[in-house]
Enzyme design. Sequence first.
Site, mmCIF file in Angstrom:
data_model
loop_
_atom_site.group_PDB
_atom_site.id
_atom_site.type_symbol
_atom_site.label_atom_id
_atom_site.label_comp_id
_atom_site.label_asym_id
_atom_site.label_seq_id
_atom_site.Cartn_x
_atom_site.Cartn_y
_atom_site.Cartn_z
ATOM 1 N N LYS A 1 5.463 3.308 8.283
ATOM 2 C CA LYS A 1 4.315 4.097 8.627
ATOM 3 C C LYS A 1 2.944 3.398 8.791
ATOM 4 C CE LYS A 1 4.162 7.672 6.064
ATOM 5 N NZ LYS A 1 4.068 8.637 4.892
ATOM 6 N N GLN B 1 7.206 3.948 3.742
ATOM 7 C CA GLN B 1 5.723 3.639 3.894
ATOM 8 C C GLN B 1 5.528 2.197 4.747
ATOM 9 O OE1 GLN B 1 3.819 5.544 1.722
ATOM 10 N NE2 GLN B 1 2.129 4.982 3.181
ATOM 11 N N THR C 1 -4.845 13.362 5.668
ATOM 12 C CA THR C 1 -3.437 13.661 6.095
ATOM 13 C C THR C 1 -3.260 14.922 6.829
ATOM 14 O OG1 THR C 1 -2.883 12.302 4.085
ATOM 15 C CG2 THR C 1 -1.001 13.851 4.960
ATOM 16 N N LYS D 1 0.961 -1.154 0.108
ATOM 17 C CA LYS D 1 0.076 -0.070 -0.068
ATOM 18 C C LYS D 1 0.849 1.145 0.195
ATOM 19 C CE LYS D 1 -4.088 2.035 0.599
ATOM 20 N NZ LYS D 1 -3.729 2.812 -0.649
ATOM 21 N N GLY E 1 -3.040 8.191 -3.812
ATOM 22 C CA GLY E 1 -2.608 9.524 -4.395
ATOM 23 C C GLY E 1 -1.267 9.874 -3.615
ATOM 24 N N ASP E 2 -0.496 11.065 -4.183
ATOM 25 C CA ASP E 2 0.394 11.559 -3.545
ATOM 26 C C ASP E 2 0.750 12.935 -4.441
ATOM 27 O OD1 ASP E 2 2.878 11.044 -1.605
ATOM 28 O OD2 ASP E 2 3.932 11.759 -3.444
ATOM 29 N N SER F 1 -6.864 5.842 4.185
ATOM 30 C CA SER F 1 -6.910 4.630 2.966
ATOM 31 C C SER F 1 -7.002 3.423 3.419
ATOM 32 C CB SER F 1 -5.426 4.723 2.154
ATOM 33 O OG SER F 1 -5.457 5.847 1.167
ATOM 34 N N ASN G 1 -2.982 18.996 -1.488
ATOM 35 C CA ASN G 1 -3.779 18.454 -0.484
ATOM 36 C C ASN G 1 -3.524 18.542 1.087
ATOM 37 O OD1 ASN G 1 -4.369 15.518 0.775
ATOM 38 N ND2 ASN G 1 -6.093 16.226 -0.314
ATOM 39 N N LYS H 1 5.157 2.066 -3.105
ATOM 40 C CA LYS H 1 5.173 3.585 -3.748
ATOM 41 C C LYS H 1 5.295 3.428 -4.868
ATOM 42 C CE LYS H 1 4.530 7.939 -2.249
ATOM 43 N NZ LYS H 1 3.589 8.237 -1.164
#
Length: 450
Positions: A117, A114, A212, A93, A168-169, A381, A244, A129
Amino acid sequence: MGFKNSYLQGVYDTVQRRNPGEPEFLQAVREVLESFEPVLEKRPQLADTGIIDRIVEPERFVTFRVSWVDDSGKVQVNRGYRVQFNSAIGPYKGGLRLHPSVNSSVIKFLGFEQVFKNSLTGLPMGGAKGGSDFDPKGKSDGEIMRFCQSFMTELYRHIGPDTDVPAGDIGVGAREIGYLFGQYKRITNSFVGVLTGKGLTYGGSLARTEATGFGLCYFTKEMLAVMKQDSLAGKTVVISGSGNVAIYACQKATEMGAKVVAMSDSNGYIHDPDGIQLKVVKEIKEVRRGRIKEYVDAVPTASYTEGCRGIWGIPCDVALPCATQNELDGADADKLIANGVIAVAEGANMPSTPEAIAKFRQAGVLFGPAKAANAGGVATSGLEMCQNSMRYSWTFAEVDEKLRDIMVGIFHSAYNASQEFGDAGNLVLGANVAGFLKVADAMKWQGVAY
Ligand code: NDP
């Protein structure tokens, strides 16, 4: 500086040798390995399991050609990436980034972080990623759509709702997720929760857009309360970026009684001593996809300065870097400290350089590292995946409450680990170690494939 533990030094040397010319990835790995020094002192047998040797090597890394046709009929070629870093605790993810600065180093650093996290959120998600060096700026809707479709035409074979779930990012918001999802569905003939950050009419979660930024403020609030018996109320806040993460951090910080006085984009920053009017920023960024300098047209009492770095010279109590990696260096940290900053929490991934982090710690500034402080996005997410599996939707308030609980939980996991491993309040160490221990345990139980 070398590692005290020779095993860790050996792991780092191997990573350096295998990943030449990848400074961001090496920076992220070094920081995590440094946090493992006290873990290995307490549990030296970890070295024999080979878990740390394995955790720094991605399980899979794919690069691929993304060709698409621009509005003038010309063929354009970009490079696509997906790193599937670790799947010990759940399906891969992690977000997709579209920005010209994307390369294998950036993707690997993001994928590596990630892993920890996602573990910290407490939800069953591995780390990944992806992205491309495609620059969405100045592209038409049609060009964005054709790029996303071409990107997914390759990516679809590597992902799936129980395999790898991108999100997204930077440069990937609701519009891009929609095009990517549409193409996945077209190719596979299946409507499944293969991406998160989807629109609300086709499986998205309420509060994912806000998650976020909101999560960053929930984390900061808890950090201030526990470590300084303080709050965000009445604080002056500087936020870099105006995407964002920055926008919803600004909204929640303001709701919590803080005054946000500055925001930026990659061209420059605005300073509004009366407090940023978020409605104006949203209209510029979310509706018109314009530049932050347009803010002063609507609010003439504010000022605009060219060059985004100068934002850290604005006096504030709390700084929330929410733009990109290494955007806040040692000199910026000096300025913030001289101006009396009491807390820094990272909305972006790895926005502070190691030198800046060391200065904050030395000066007694509370520091919330990205892995912990910005985990609200991926946590929500995870909640979107959960809702998709149940074919059900929670209300905004339900998701928001779960998000708040998760962020408070993440703070305490990191804080407790920092105490357990002998450096109370060092949340960099705490977040890395707390995230690691769960993944390490899962890897141990799953064995090694010979
Ligand atoms: P957006 O694309 O929405 O916004 C990015 C913002 O950062 C824009 O204001 C952009 O300015 C600025 N920016 C990007 N690159 C640079 C650069 N090289 N120098 C200065 N400013 C830059 O992205 P997000 O808000 O989603 O992401 C921001 C950060 O937060 C990233 O580090 C991302 O990885 C991280 N993050 C995002 C999550 C999410 O849910 N979206 C979750 C967790 C972390 P400009 O428009 O000029 O490019």
